[in-house]
Write a protein that holds these residues in place. Structure first.
Motif, PDB file in Angstrom:
ATOM      1  N   UNK A 134      41.730  54.153  27.804  1.00 36.76           N
ATOM      2  CA  UNK A 134      41.781  52.719  28.123  1.00 36.76           C
ATOM      3  C   UNK A 134      42.515  51.935  27.032  1.00 36.76           C
ATOM      4  N   UNK A 180      46.190  52.592  27.327  1.00 42.89           N
ATOM      5  CA  UNK A 180      46.745  51.888  28.490  1.00 42.89           C
ATOM      6  C   UNK A 180      46.998  50.413  28.142  1.00 42.89           C
ATOM      7  N   UNK A 181      46.038  49.800  27.467  1.00 45.79           N
ATOM      8  CA  UNK A 181      46.191  48.385  27.105  1.00 45.79           C
ATOM      9  C   UNK A 181      47.312  48.194  26.087  1.00 45.79           C
ATOM     10  N   UNK A 182      47.415  49.129  25.131  1.00 43.35           N
ATOM     11  CA  UNK A 182      48.526  49.073  24.160  1.00 43.35           C
ATOM     12  C   UNK A 182      49.863  49.115  24.876  1.00 43.35           C
ATOM     13  N   UNK A 183      49.984  50.055  25.807  1.00 47.47           N
ATOM     14  CA  UNK A 183      51.271  50.263  26.486  1.00 47.47           C
ATOM     15  C   UNK A 183      51.582  49.163  27.487  1.00 47.47           C
ATOM     16  N   UNK A 184      50.552  48.395  27.849  1.00 48.04           N
ATOM     17  CA  UNK A 184      50.767  47.317  28.817  1.00 48.04           C
ATOM     18  C   UNK A 184      51.001  45.980  28.133  1.00 48.04           C
ATOM     19  N   UNK A 185      50.142  45.672  27.165  1.00 47.21           N
ATOM     20  CA  UNK A 185      50.180  44.337  26.562  1.00 47.21           C
ATOM     21  C   UNK A 185      50.750  44.324  25.142  1.00 47.21           C
ATOM     22  N   UNK A 194      32.504  50.257  29.045  1.00 49.22           N
ATOM     23  CA  UNK A 194      33.358  49.070  29.078  1.00 49.22           C
ATOM     24  C   UNK A 194      33.538  48.617  30.519  1.00 49.22           C
ATOM     25  N   UNK A 245      38.330  45.301  33.111  1.00 49.32           N
ATOM     26  CA  UNK A 245      38.764  43.931  32.877  1.00 49.32           C
ATOM     27  C   UNK A 245      39.448  43.370  34.114  1.00 49.32           C
ATOM     28  N   UNK A 286      55.105  38.381  28.025  1.00 58.84           N
ATOM     29  CA  UNK A 286      55.460  38.569  26.617  1.00 58.84           C
ATOM     30  C   UNK A 286      56.288  37.427  26.057  1.00 58.84           C
ATOM     31  N   UNK A 345      50.143  44.873  35.652  1.00 63.19           N
ATOM     32  CA  UNK A 345      50.020  45.770  34.500  1.00 63.19           C
ATOM     33  C   UNK A 345      50.951  46.970  34.642  1.00 63.19           C
ATOM     34  N   UNK A 379      54.362  45.780  33.748  1.00 64.04           N
ATOM     35  CA  UNK A 379      54.489  45.570  32.306  1.00 64.04           C
ATOM     36  C   UNK A 379      54.669  46.898  31.573  1.00 64.04           C
ATOM     37  N   UNK A 380      53.831  47.870  31.928  1.00 67.91           N
ATOM     38  CA  UNK A 380      53.893  49.167  31.243  1.00 67.91           C
ATOM     39  C   UNK A 380      55.240  49.843  31.495  1.00 67.91           C
ATOM     40  N   UNK A 436      58.015  47.965  29.603  1.00 67.56           N
ATOM     41  CA  UNK A 436      58.039  48.280  28.163  1.00 67.56           C
ATOM     42  C   UNK A 436      58.636  49.669  27.925  1.00 67.56           C
ATOM     43  N   UNK A 479      62.076  50.393  25.841  1.00 62.32           N
ATOM     44  CA  UNK A 479      62.121  51.315  24.697  1.00 62.32           C
ATOM     45  C   UNK A 479      63.221  52.355  24.896  1.00 62.32           C
TER      46      UNK A 479
END
Lengths: 160, 197
Positions: A9, A12-17, B1, B4, B152, B173, B176-177, B180, B184
């Motif tokens: 998780x 995933x958040x690193x790569x998305x945001x 968790x 979200x 961003x 999401x 976005x992924x 990115x 790169x």
């Protein structure tokens, strides 16, 4: 207390945001900070891996709006407002009164002139018609024009 | 968790533009001026990132505000933020232009400084980097570019960005992924220069 975040998780958040956790969705930030405390080295590596893309995005050209553009856009608003005012004006009512005395144009004279032309047209028409009946006196002509056989109306003595 | 659902910094807040839009619908010039000063630069900047062209970006911004003038009286507060709707209009205008566009790429670097002036080298390097990043962004598919621009570059919340793009947060999401990753990959050749800075 937030539930534990998994490595997958977090990645995933690193790569998305990206690498700035403060820009991640608010509802995952508590879990993310907890993950960073429990796995500091791994979290740092994952975040660092995304930093190059963030740095690149920070270099993207920013374009500010020119004041002239702003003025043009506001002019378009004025034009739009004016056209709406014209469109929403009440439609003119085409009646004889409006025709003769047009409102808001400051030209009542041509309405009056038109009325007089109409009156004289009728009179002239009837007068011509009267001549075709071989009536010679002016009184006869006028009486024909105004549709009356009472000659006294036109000052002629009819007692004889 | 818990899973979200996306951040929404403005959830529960009043839309700051609602009052302005109502005044614009009544033909108030001051309200129009205020809305332009609040959002024009954002629209220009978004369109620039989407189209990579300064002139077209301004055209799109004008289109957006024309649409605002035409639609202000129909606006129904509470459904979505007005700014989100404006972004959606801008993105759709950019999509239209991208569909019509004949792709023309140029490697010209903006001539921003005289080479003899102090600091000129640094300015040229920055211009080169900026151009490379813009090229890399322009090589992304339009939807990925839009997602990156909103989240961003415009720093919009993911929920607002998803609304502007008319997609789910999950789909955003994903864009976005992938965006990115694409960025790169494209910048790989220039990575050393970027990281040296």
């Amino acid at each position: 207390m937030p539930l534990a975040m998994t490595k997958k998780q977090f990645l995933h958040l690193c790569q998305t945001y990206g690498s700035a956790v403060q820009r991640w969705p608010e509802d995952v930030q508590a879990s993310a900070h907890e993950f960073m405390q429990t796995h500091p080295d791994l979290a740092t590596r994952m975040l660092e891996a995304e930093k190059d893309v963030d740095d690149a995005l920070a270099q993207a050209p920013r374009q500010e709006a020119r004041p002239e553009l702003s003025a043009q856009i506001l002019q378009s608003f004025q034009a739009k407002t004016q056209s709406l005012t014209v469109k929403t004006a009440p439609p003119r009512r085409w009646s004889l009164v409006n025709l003769l005395w047009p409102q808001n144009h400051g030209l009542p004279a041509w309405g009056m002139a038109l009325a007089l032309m109409l009156v004289f047209g009728f009179v002239g028409g009837y007068t011509g018609y009267a001549y075709t009946l071989n009536r010679t006196s002016a009184t006869e002509v006028l009486s024909t024009a105004f549709g009356s056989d009472d000659y006294s109306l036109f000052g002629e003595d009819t007692s004889t | 968790m818990r899973k979200h659902t996306g951040q929404d910094n403005h959830r529960g807040d009043k839309d700051p533009d609602t009052a302005l839009v109502l005044r614009i619908a009544n033909g108030e010039q001051a309200a129009a001026s205020e809305l332009v000063s609040r959002h024009l630069s954002k629209m220009v900047s978004l369109a620039r990132h989407m189209l990579g062209d300064a002139v077209e970006a301004e055209d799109v911004a004008q289109e957006v505000f024309m649409k605002v003038w035409q639609s202000a009286h129909k606006w129904q507060p509470g459904k979505a933020k007005f700014e989100t709707w404006m972004h959606r209009v801008a993105i759709n205008a950019c999509y239209d232009r991208l569909r019509r566009r004949r792709e023309v790429y140029t490697d010209q670097i903006p001539d921003r400084a005289d080479k003899d002036t102090p600091g000129a080298d640094q300015m040229i390097i920055e211009a080169e980097l900026s151009q490379q990043v813009e090229d890399a962004i322009m090589h992304l598919p339009a939807r990925q570019r839009a997602a990156l621009s909103l989240c961003h570059l415009r720093e919009m919340s993911n929920k607002e960005a998803a609304r502007a793009l008319e997609i789910s947060v999950e789909a955003l999401e994903s864009l976005l992924a992938r965006g990115r990753r694409g960025l790169r990959k494209h910048l790989a050749g220039h990575a050393a220069a970027m990281l040296e800075r």
